[in-house]
Design an enzyme around this catalytic site. Structure first.
Site, PDB file in Angstrom:
ATOM      1  N   GLY A  47       0.825  -1.205   0.000  1.00 22.95           N
ATOM      2  CA  GLY A  47       0.000   0.000   0.000  1.00 22.95           C
ATOM      3  C   GLY A  47       0.855   1.249   0.000  1.00 22.95           C
ATOM      4  O   GLY A  47       2.075   1.185   0.206  1.00 22.95           O
ATOM      5  N   GLN A  52       3.283   9.889   1.486  1.00 21.05           N
ATOM      6  CA  GLN A  52       4.539   9.206   1.159  1.00 21.05           C
ATOM      7  C   GLN A  52       5.111   9.640  -0.190  1.00 21.05           C
ATOM      8  O   GLN A  52       6.282   9.387  -0.464  1.00 21.05           O
ATOM      9  CB  GLN A  52       4.341   7.686   1.139  1.00 21.05           C
ATOM     10  CG  GLN A  52       4.074   7.103   2.518  1.00 21.05           C
ATOM     11  CD  GLN A  52       3.959   5.596   2.423  1.00 21.05           C
ATOM     12  OE1 GLN A  52       2.913   5.077   2.043  1.00 21.05           O
ATOM     13  NE2 GLN A  52       5.030   4.899   2.750  1.00 21.05           N
ATOM     14  N   CYS A  90       7.569  -0.435   6.426  1.00 17.15           N
ATOM     15  CA  CYS A  90       7.018   0.721   5.708  1.00 17.15           C
ATOM     16  C   CYS A  90       8.037   1.197   4.682  1.00 17.15           C
ATOM     17  O   CYS A  90       9.229   1.264   4.990  1.00 17.15           O
ATOM     18  CB  CYS A  90       6.718   1.839   6.705  1.00 17.15           C
ATOM     19  SG  CYS A  90       6.106   3.347   5.941  1.00 17.15           S
ATOM     20  N   LEU A  91       7.545   1.532   3.488  1.00 16.99           N
ATOM     21  CA  LEU A  91       8.429   2.025   2.429  1.00 16.99           C
ATOM     22  C   LEU A  91       9.162   3.296   2.850  1.00 16.99           C
ATOM     23  O   LEU A  91      10.230   3.595   2.327  1.00 16.99           O
ATOM     24  CB  LEU A  91       7.606   2.323   1.170  1.00 16.99           C
ATOM     25  CG  LEU A  91       6.912   1.128   0.512  1.00 16.99           C
ATOM     26  CD1 LEU A  91       5.972   1.599  -0.580  1.00 16.99           C
ATOM     27  CD2 LEU A  91       7.938   0.164  -0.037  1.00 16.99           C
ATOM     28  N   HIS A 132      -2.545   0.885   8.604  1.00 14.92           N
ATOM     29  CA  HIS A 132      -1.220   1.461   8.348  1.00 14.92           C
ATOM     30  C   HIS A 132      -1.322   2.698   7.440  1.00 14.92           C
ATOM     31  O   HIS A 132      -0.742   3.749   7.737  1.00 14.92           O
ATOM     32  CB  HIS A 132      -0.327   0.389   7.711  1.00 14.92           C
ATOM     33  CG  HIS A 132       1.061   0.843   7.393  1.00 14.92           C
ATOM     34  ND1 HIS A 132       2.166   0.424   8.107  1.00 14.92           N
ATOM     35  CD2 HIS A 132       1.541   1.680   6.440  1.00 14.92           C
ATOM     36  CE1 HIS A 132       3.255   0.990   7.604  1.00 14.92           C
ATOM     37  NE2 HIS A 132       2.901   1.761   6.581  1.00 14.92           N
ATOM     38  N   GLU A 133      -2.073   2.564   6.340  1.00 15.32           N
ATOM     39  CA  GLU A 133      -2.143   3.684   5.378  1.00 15.32           C
ATOM     40  C   GLU A 133      -2.951   4.848   5.943  1.00 15.32           C
ATOM     41  O   GLU A 133      -2.614   6.010   5.701  1.00 15.32           O
ATOM     42  CB  GLU A 133      -2.724   3.226   4.029  1.00 15.32           C
ATOM     43  CG  GLU A 133      -2.002   2.057   3.343  1.00 15.32           C
ATOM     44  CD  GLU A 133      -0.488   2.199   3.235  1.00 15.32           C
ATOM     45  OE1 GLU A 133       0.049   3.324   3.274  1.00 15.32           O
ATOM     46  OE2 GLU A 133       0.173   1.141   3.121  1.00 15.32           O
ATOM     47  N   HIS A 136      -0.842   6.910   8.101  1.00 16.58           N
ATOM     48  CA  HIS A 136       0.015   7.841   7.338  1.00 16.58           C
ATOM     49  C   HIS A 136      -0.710   9.172   7.114  1.00 16.58           C
ATOM     50  O   HIS A 136      -0.073  10.229   7.104  1.00 16.58           O
ATOM     51  CB  HIS A 136       0.346   7.253   5.958  1.00 16.58           C
ATOM     52  CG  HIS A 136       1.585   6.402   5.919  1.00 16.58           C
ATOM     53  ND1 HIS A 136       2.830   6.859   6.273  1.00 16.58           N
ATOM     54  CD2 HIS A 136       1.772   5.114   5.527  1.00 16.58           C
ATOM     55  CE1 HIS A 136       3.731   5.891   6.108  1.00 16.58           C
ATOM     56  NE2 HIS A 136       3.113   4.818   5.657  1.00 16.58           N
TER      57      HIS A 136
HETATM   58 NI    NI Z   1       3.941   2.943   5.252  1.00 13.97          NI
END
Ligand code: NI
Length: 162
Positions: A47, A52, A90-91, A132-133, A136
């Site tokens: 995701g 991000q 997480c990216l 999670h998203e 963010h």
């Molecule tokens: Ni993330």
């Protein structure tokens, strides 16, 4: 469509609260298609949230392997049920993962790219990805849920990147 640069810590954009989308216009449609392309360009991704890629708007995309991509605009968690430990990465925090508590299942409402209201009841990886998203969008990273930074571990390849 274009692949966007993914912001990583300590970029301050990751700690800010994103604004609601008021109108789903062509700039939002472009953001969505760029986010989907960016997400698919990263191996192991599940995701991506707009902050991000440096855009402080409430838009998330989720792409669980073998399942249809999900796009949610102004998503909100309306119900959380249960609790479980999950391993998360997480990216925007490359190279690490950690174990945190997430809900067993969630109900999320939001709008699809056509502006239609949708409601998703999710468990397992999808519930984790939604929490999670949406975190963010509120400037919250999974590491903020760790008891201590000592619990952060170096990445292993099989951990999902959300
Ligand atoms: Ni993330």
């Amino acid at each position: 469509m274009a692949t966007l640069a993914i912001r990583v810590l300590p970029d301050p954009v990751l700690k800010q609260r994103a604004k609601r989308v008021k109108l789903i216009d062509s700039s939002i449609q472009k953001l969505i298609s760029d986010m989907i392309e960016t997400m698919h360009a990263v191996p192991g991704r599940v995701g991506l949230a707009a902050p991000q890629v440096g855009t402080l708007l409430r838009v998330i995309v989720i792409g669980i392997p073998e399942e249809e991509d999900i796009v949610l605009i102004n998503p909100e968690i309306v119900r959380r049920k249960g609790e479980r430990s999950v391993t998360e990465g997480c990216l925007s925090v490359p190279g690490y993962f950690g174990e945190i508590e997430r809900a067993e299942s969630v109900t999320v409402k939001g709008r699809d790219p056509k502006g239609k209201e949708i409601r998703i009841r999710a468990s397992e990886l999808l519930a984790q990805a939604l929490e999670h998203e949406i975190d963010h969008l509120n400037g919250v990273l999974y590491i903020d849920h760790l008891e201590s930074m000592d619990k952060l571990q170096k990445i292993e390849p099989e951990v999902a990147q959300l």
